[in-house]
Design an enzyme around this catalytic site. Structure first.
Site, PDB file in Angstrom:
ATOM      1  N   SER A  49      35.640  35.178  36.790  1.00  0.00           N
ATOM      2  CA  SER A  49      36.646  35.805  35.932  1.00  0.00           C
ATOM      3  C   SER A  49      36.844  34.918  34.711  1.00  0.00           C
ATOM      4  CB  SER A  49      37.968  35.970  36.685  1.00  0.00           C
ATOM      5  OG  SER A  49      38.562  34.687  36.884  1.00  0.00           O
ATOM      6  N   ASP A  84      33.324  38.716  35.599  1.00  0.00           N
ATOM      7  CA  ASP A  84      34.169  39.663  36.325  1.00  0.00           C
ATOM      8  C   ASP A  84      35.333  40.096  35.428  1.00  0.00           C
ATOM      9  OD1 ASP A  84      35.037  41.084  38.584  1.00  0.00           O
ATOM     10  OD2 ASP A  84      36.254  39.406  39.311  1.00  0.00           O
ATOM     11  N   HIS A  85      35.546  41.390  35.290  1.00  0.00           N
ATOM     12  CA  HIS A  85      36.646  41.933  34.477  1.00  0.00           C
ATOM     13  C   HIS A  85      36.677  41.371  33.053  1.00  0.00           C
ATOM     14  CE1 HIS A  85      38.503  44.253  37.714  1.00  0.00           C
ATOM     15  NE2 HIS A  85      38.223  43.232  38.511  1.00  0.00           N
ATOM     16  N   GLU A 136      34.341  49.993  34.273  1.00  0.00           N
ATOM     17  CA  GLU A 136      35.358  50.507  35.208  1.00  0.00           C
ATOM     18  C   GLU A 136      36.089  51.700  34.614  1.00  0.00           C
ATOM     19  OE1 GLU A 136      37.819  47.614  37.275  1.00  0.00           O
ATOM     20  OE2 GLU A 136      39.594  48.884  37.098  1.00  0.00           O
ATOM     21  N   GLY A 180      43.700  41.443  45.951  1.00  0.00           N
ATOM     22  CA  GLY A 180      44.614  40.699  46.822  1.00  0.00           C
ATOM     23  C   GLY A 180      44.773  41.415  48.145  1.00  0.00           C
ATOM     24  N   GLY A 209      37.651  43.960  47.663  1.00  0.00           N
ATOM     25  CA  GLY A 209      36.998  44.018  48.972  1.00  0.00           C
ATOM     26  C   GLY A 209      37.766  43.345  50.098  1.00  0.00           C
ATOM     27  N   ASN A 231      37.137  38.184  46.735  1.00  0.00           N
ATOM     28  CA  ASN A 231      37.625  36.899  46.233  1.00  0.00           C
ATOM     29  C   ASN A 231      38.731  36.348  47.135  1.00  0.00           C
ATOM     30  OD1 ASN A 231      38.117  34.667  44.616  1.00  0.00           O
ATOM     31  ND2 ASN A 231      39.444  35.780  43.206  1.00  0.00           N
TER      32      ASN A 231
HETATM   33  O1  G3H Z   1      36.937  41.528  40.875  1.00  0.00           O
HETATM   34  C1  G3H Z   1      37.215  40.893  41.920  1.00  0.00           C
HETATM   35  C2  G3H Z   1      37.601  41.592  43.130  1.00  0.00           C
HETATM   36  O2  G3H Z   1      37.784  42.916  42.961  1.00  0.00           O
HETATM   37  C3  G3H Z   1      38.195  40.814  44.250  1.00  0.00           C
HETATM   38  O3  G3H Z   1      39.214  41.466  44.989  1.00  0.00           O
HETATM   39  O4  G3H Z   1      40.462  39.431  45.667  1.00  0.00           O
HETATM   40  O5  G3H Z   1      40.967  41.661  46.665  1.00  0.00           O
HETATM   41  O6  G3H Z   1      38.860  40.483  47.246  1.00  0.00           O
HETATM   42  P1  G3H Z   1      39.906  40.727  46.207  1.00  0.00           P
HETATM   43 ZN    ZN Z   2      38.117  43.360  40.644  1.00  0.00          ZN
END
Ligand code: G3H
Ligand code: ZN
Length: 283
Positions: A49, A84-85, A136, A180, A209, A231
């Site tokens: 990120s 990421d993002h 996205e 989260g 996830g 994450n």
């Molecule tokens: O972009 C990162 C994820 O979507 C991580 O999500 O922290 O809920 O596993 P998470």
């Molecule tokens: Zn994400």
């Protein structure tokens, strides 16, 4: 070798498994995830990120660290370093020029026309460099790098236009997942996922996830999900272990003695995910 996500995701989609994106937070994450991937003979995506990139000293530091570790470990499995993002064209360009092999441009908080416009610009630059792009549509709930958002389900027609007009390599349609920990069971829109898959025909990505039950993971994979981001679950495993070691031995101060077990906890968590996602022995 360092590669883009394109081929690994297409293989996953065609063969019914998903490749995990595991986020880097520091050196120990890179060690744990690369070791897990090599042991499992699994392709892997290292997610970075903007906040974590800054924390580690910048995108160049991340690329050098990962490359040096891969050389030292003799990594043979395909590895992608993925932004990421990504919040803007400029951030994506920075990552690409630093040597990232993949970027996500997250224009999901903008109106769809703007999302399409910025995604298109990123794809043009990325593809010149052989870098893959994720976009996205709709919004993932929960917190990401301090930004808290609500859940908005992806719209089918918006997904269709975005993929057609931009040429992105994969799409993350937000369908009820959360960054989260979940409050209760996640409620993923599988009917919408199927419709979107049939309309866009690129590999789909599942964010948030952490905490998704195995049956939902399997269902998502069967509906074209070829990338799953994790994450928080690694962070929880690491923190729990470090906390336990420090509580048990209040006189401990050598970081190797408390971070080491934390790194092992990350590695075991990642191995578990690779087996659950079906990417083990696919490299
Ligand atoms: O972009 C990162 C994820 O979507 C991580 O999500 O922290 O809920 O596993 P998470
Ligand atoms: Zn994400």
């Amino acid at each position: 070798p360092l590669v883009s996500m394109k081929e690994m995701l297409e293989k996953g989609k065609d063969n019914g498994y998903a490749v995990g994106q595991f986020n880097l937070n520091n050196l120990e994450y890179a060690q744990a995830i690369l070791q897990a991937a090599e042991e499992e003979k699994s392709p892997v995506i290292l997610g970075v990120s903007e906040g974590a990139g800054k924390y580690m000293g910048g995108f160049n530091v991340v690329v050098s660290m990962v490359e040096a570790l891969m050389e030292s470990y003799g990594t043979t499995v395909p590895v992608a370093i993925h932004l990421d993002h990504g919040s803007s064209f400029e951030k994506c360009a920075q990552a690409i020029h630093a040597g990232f092999t993949s970027v996500m441009i997250d224009g999901s908080h903008h109106p769809i026309e703007e999302n399409i416009e910025v995604t298109k610009k990123v794809v043009e630059l990325a593809h010149i460099h052989g870098v893959s792009v994720e976009a996205e549509v709709g919004t993932v709930g929960g917190e990401e790098d301090g930004v808290i958002g609500g859940i908005n389900y992806a719209d089918l027609n918006e997904c269709k236009s975005l993929v057609q007009e931009t040429g992105v390599d994969c799409l993350a349609p937000a369908l009820g997942s959360v960054h989260g920990e979940y409050q209760g069971e996640p409620n993923l829109g599988f009917k919408e996922m199927e419709e979107i898959l049939n309309a866009v025909n690129v590999p789909l990505v599942l964010h948030g996830g952490t905490g998704i039950p195995t049956k939902d993971i399997q269902k998502a994979i069967s509906l074209g999900t070829a990338k799953i981001n994790v994450n928080t679950e690694n962070q929880l495993a690491q923190a729990k272990t470090v906390r336990k070691v420090l509580e048990e031995k209040p006189n401990l101060y050598d970081p190797r003695k408390y971070l080491g077990p934390g790194t092992e906890a990350i590695k075991q968590t990642v191995i578990g995910k690779m087996r659950e996602f079906g990417s083990s022995n696919q490299a």
